[in-house]
Design an enzyme around this catalytic site. Structure first.
Site, PDB file in Angstrom:
ATOM      1  N   TYR A   7      70.325  42.181  25.519  1.00  0.00           N
ATOM      2  CA  TYR A   7      69.523  41.671  26.648  1.00  0.00           C
ATOM      3  C   TYR A   7      68.658  40.492  26.176  1.00  0.00           C
ATOM      4  O   TYR A   7      68.615  39.441  26.830  1.00  0.00           O
ATOM      5  CB  TYR A   7      68.643  42.788  27.202  1.00  0.00           C
ATOM      6  CG  TYR A   7      67.756  42.348  28.353  1.00  0.00           C
ATOM      7  CD1 TYR A   7      68.302  41.952  29.570  1.00  0.00           C
ATOM      8  CD2 TYR A   7      66.369  42.323  28.222  1.00  0.00           C
ATOM      9  CE1 TYR A   7      67.486  41.548  30.633  1.00  0.00           C
ATOM     10  CE2 TYR A   7      65.550  41.926  29.276  1.00  0.00           C
ATOM     11  CZ  TYR A   7      66.107  41.538  30.477  1.00  0.00           C
ATOM     12  OH  TYR A   7      65.297  41.140  31.526  1.00  0.00           O
TER      13      TYR A   7
ATOM     14  N   SER B 162      62.995  36.103  30.552  1.00  0.00           N
ATOM     15  CA  SER B 162      62.152  37.287  30.339  1.00  0.00           C
ATOM     16  C   SER B 162      61.415  37.135  29.016  1.00  0.00           C
ATOM     17  O   SER B 162      61.915  36.480  28.082  1.00  0.00           O
ATOM     18  CB  SER B 162      63.034  38.539  30.264  1.00  0.00           C
ATOM     19  OG  SER B 162      62.283  39.649  29.817  1.00  0.00           O
TER      20      SER B 162
HETATM   21  N1  LIG Z   1      62.105  43.770  36.487  1.00  0.00           N
HETATM   22  C1  LIG Z   1      61.507  43.290  35.400  1.00  0.00           C
HETATM   23  O1  LIG Z   1      60.544  43.862  34.859  1.00  0.00           O
HETATM   24  C2  LIG Z   1      61.998  42.012  34.780  1.00  0.00           C
HETATM   25  C3  LIG Z   1      61.294  41.510  33.662  1.00  0.00           C
HETATM   26  C4  LIG Z   1      61.744  40.340  33.076  1.00  0.00           C
HETATM   27  C5  LIG Z   1      62.848  39.690  33.584  1.00  0.00           C
HETATM   28  N2  LIG Z   1      63.503  40.194  34.649  1.00  0.00           N
HETATM   29  C6  LIG Z   1      64.699  39.477  35.145  1.00  0.00           C
HETATM   30  O2  LIG Z   1      64.600  39.329  36.528  1.00  0.00           O
HETATM   31  C7  LIG Z   1      65.916  39.251  37.105  1.00  0.00           C
HETATM   32  C8  LIG Z   1      65.985  40.161  38.319  1.00  0.00           C
HETATM   33  O3  LIG Z   1      65.777  41.479  37.881  1.00  0.00           O
HETATM   34  P1  LIG Z   1      65.372  42.649  38.871  1.00  0.00           P
HETATM   35  O4  LIG Z   1      64.293  43.395  38.191  1.00  0.00           O
HETATM   36  O5  LIG Z   1      65.156  42.130  40.221  1.00  0.00           O
HETATM   37  O6  LIG Z   1      66.702  43.546  38.780  1.00  0.00           O
HETATM   38  P2  LIG Z   1      67.641  44.189  39.908  1.00  0.00           P
HETATM   39  O7  LIG Z   1      66.814  44.737  41.011  1.00  0.00           O
HETATM   40  O8  LIG Z   1      68.548  45.112  39.169  1.00  0.00           O
HETATM   41  O9  LIG Z   1      68.466  42.937  40.445  1.00  0.00           O
HETATM   42  C9  LIG Z   1      69.479  42.360  39.688  1.00  0.00           C
HETATM   43  C10 LIG Z   1      70.507  41.786  40.624  1.00  0.00           C
HETATM   44  O10 LIG Z   1      71.541  41.170  39.830  1.00  0.00           O
HETATM   45  C11 LIG Z   1      72.789  41.532  40.412  1.00  0.00           C
HETATM   46  N3  LIG Z   1      73.895  41.495  39.460  1.00  0.00           N
HETATM   47  C12 LIG Z   1      74.069  42.263  38.355  1.00  0.00           C
HETATM   48  N4  LIG Z   1      75.270  42.007  37.807  1.00  0.00           N
HETATM   49  C13 LIG Z   1      75.860  41.066  38.570  1.00  0.00           C
HETATM   50  C14 LIG Z   1      77.118  40.406  38.545  1.00  0.00           C
HETATM   51  N5  LIG Z   1      78.037  40.682  37.593  1.00  0.00           N
HETATM   52  N6  LIG Z   1      77.386  39.480  39.485  1.00  0.00           N
HETATM   53  C15 LIG Z   1      76.504  39.211  40.460  1.00  0.00           C
HETATM   54  N7  LIG Z   1      75.301  39.813  40.576  1.00  0.00           N
HETATM   55  C16 LIG Z   1      74.992  40.732  39.631  1.00  0.00           C
HETATM   56  C17 LIG Z   1      72.560  42.955  40.898  1.00  0.00           C
HETATM   57  O11 LIG Z   1      73.577  43.316  41.790  1.00  0.00           O
HETATM   58  P3  LIG Z   1      74.209  44.793  41.729  1.00  0.00           P
HETATM   59  O12 LIG Z   1      73.090  45.713  42.118  1.00  0.00           O
HETATM   60  O13 LIG Z   1      75.311  44.718  42.735  1.00  0.00           O
HETATM   61  O14 LIG Z   1      74.659  45.002  40.333  1.00  0.00           O
HETATM   62  C18 LIG Z   1      71.190  42.805  41.523  1.00  0.00           C
HETATM   63  O15 LIG Z   1      71.294  42.287  42.830  1.00  0.00           O
HETATM   64  C19 LIG Z   1      66.883  39.598  35.972  1.00  0.00           C
HETATM   65  O16 LIG Z   1      67.453  38.409  35.487  1.00  0.00           O
HETATM   66  C20 LIG Z   1      65.986  40.228  34.913  1.00  0.00           C
HETATM   67  O17 LIG Z   1      66.479  40.023  33.604  1.00  0.00           O
HETATM   68  C21 LIG Z   1      63.105  41.340  35.272  1.00  0.00           C
END
Ligand SMILES: NC(=O)c1ccc[n+]([C@@H]2O[C@H](COP(=O)([O-])OP(=O)(O)OC[C@H]3O[C@@H](n4cnc5c(N)ncnc54)[C@H](OP(=O)(O)O)[C@@H]3O)[C@@H](O)[C@H]2O)c1
Length: 316
Positions: free
Chosen positions: A182, A157
């Site tokens: 984070y 990120s």
């Molecule tokens: N969205 C943004 O703007 C953004 C920006 C920069 C980077 N990112 C990165 O993109 C990635 C995906 O983010 P997203 O926005 O798609 O978020 P999200 O919708 O919250 O998805 C995150 C996923 O990670 C899983 N997870 C969390 N804790 C876990 C654990 N202990 N073991 C296994 N799985 C786990 C969650 O499962 P549960 O729901 O069961 O917890 C969920 O399926 C992340 O690494 C985030 O840092 C996102």
């Protein structure tokens, strides 16, 4: 050293979707593992890879929810995995290895953001443990499965702008701050790709880190709604702010890094907007680019050693 951080002219950009970058790419016969592949960006990544013909495996902290989310994704498999629990990582990886299937693509997409102070395992800070150490352990355990030419994508990120690795206190024994926690974990994701690629360059997996963009997903669940406007994430009427991507656009850079023929022979680079990113020239995370501490090879080797000491894993 920033020599790898040179855009390759992919022809794609911030508005490209995961399907756009996969146009003309046939992933039949490819096994892809997508952590977090049942929510937000991971779910769109899993869907797009499956549409292109890949067999998608999704390890899930909440398997029932994952099965529900992935209904309609042909052939998608769900298995239990909690990245906060190294025993669970071991059990998942053993089950995968027992199938004898080669692993072609690994997208480390699971993550947590801005959680209240949480300790997991032997008292580890949760962002560092889940976002980084859990994925470190997964890659170590899966090492025998990587097919020749395999790629690993660490979803990092632009949040890495806010913190280098806190070498003297990575687990925030003092001064816990949810955004710095984070940020540190996202710098760790980027450095992980740098060192994994160095180790894999000679016949092992190649690795990339990506910033997916800014996208409203369940990731923001720990941030009170009242703060969303203050952070500039939404307009006063609650719509995503200018510059925010849709989840399909947000999945595109990870999918591009995992599959683009332009990246053959490349690795260890941080990508954004479906291309290799240049060095950051401002502190504006929306502009992006990569800060030097997130691609420093010496720091990457040091983090690898620290992670190996903490997890007791050293398969490379
Ligand atoms: N969205 C943004 O703007 C953004 C920006 C920069 C980077 N990112 C990165 O993109 C990635 C995906 O983010 P997203 O926005 O798609 O978020 P999200 O919708 O919250 O998805 C995150 C996923 O990670 C899983 N997870 C969390 N804790 C876990 C654990 N202990 N073991 C296994 N799985 C786990 C969650 O499962 P549960 O729901 O069961 O917890 C969920 O399926 C992340 O690494 C985030 O840092 C996102």
């Amino acid at each position: 050293m920033m020599t790898k951080q040179q855009p390759v002219g992919s022809g794609f950009g911030p508005r490209s979707t995961a399907d756009d970058v996969l146009a003309g790419i046939d992933l039949s016969g490819t096994n892809a593992l997508v952590t977090g592949g049942y929510s937000g960006l991971g779910l769109e990544t899993a869907r797009a890879l499956a549409r292109a013909g890949a067999h998608v495996v999704v390890p899930a902290r909440r398997p029932a929810l994952a099965r529900d989310a992935l209904r309609g994704v042909p052939g998608a498999e769900v298995h239990a995995l909690d990245l906060a629990d190294l025993e669970s990582v071991r059990a998942f990886a053993e089950r995968f290895l027992e199938t004898g299937r080669p692993l072609h693509l690994l997208i480390n997409g699971a993550g947590v953001m801005a959680c209240p102070e949480t300790r997991v395992g032997p008292g580890w800070e949760a962002h560092f443990a889940i976002n980084h150490l859990g994925h470190f352990a997964l890659v170590q355990r899966l090492r025998p499965a990587f097919a020749p030419g395999a790629r690993v994508v660490a979803v990092a990120s632009s949040g890495h702008f806010l913190s280098d690795i806190r070498w003297d206190d990575p687990h925030f024994r003092t001064g816990y701050d949810r955004w710095l926690a984070y940020a540190q974990s996202k710098t760790a994701n980027a450095l992980f790709a740098v060192h994994l690629d160095r180790l894999g360059a000679d016949g092992g997996p190649r690795a990339f880190a990506v910033h997916p963009g800014s996208i409203l997903t369940p990731l923001q669940r720990h941030v009170p709604r009242a703060e969303w406007l203050a952070h500039g994430w939404v307009t006063p009427d609650g719509a995503p702010a200018d510059g925010f991507k849709t989840p399909r656009q947000g999945a595109a850079t990870a999918v591009w890094a995992a599959t683009s023929p332009l990246l053959a022979g490349h690795g260890g680079a941080y990508c954004q907007d479906c291309d290799v990113a240049g060095p950051a020239v401002t502190d504006d995370m929306l502009v992006g680019g990569v800060k030097p501490w997130a691609v420093d090879p010496e720091a990457a080797a040091r983090l690898w050693e620290l992670s190996s000491d903490l997890t007791g894993l050293d398969a490379f």
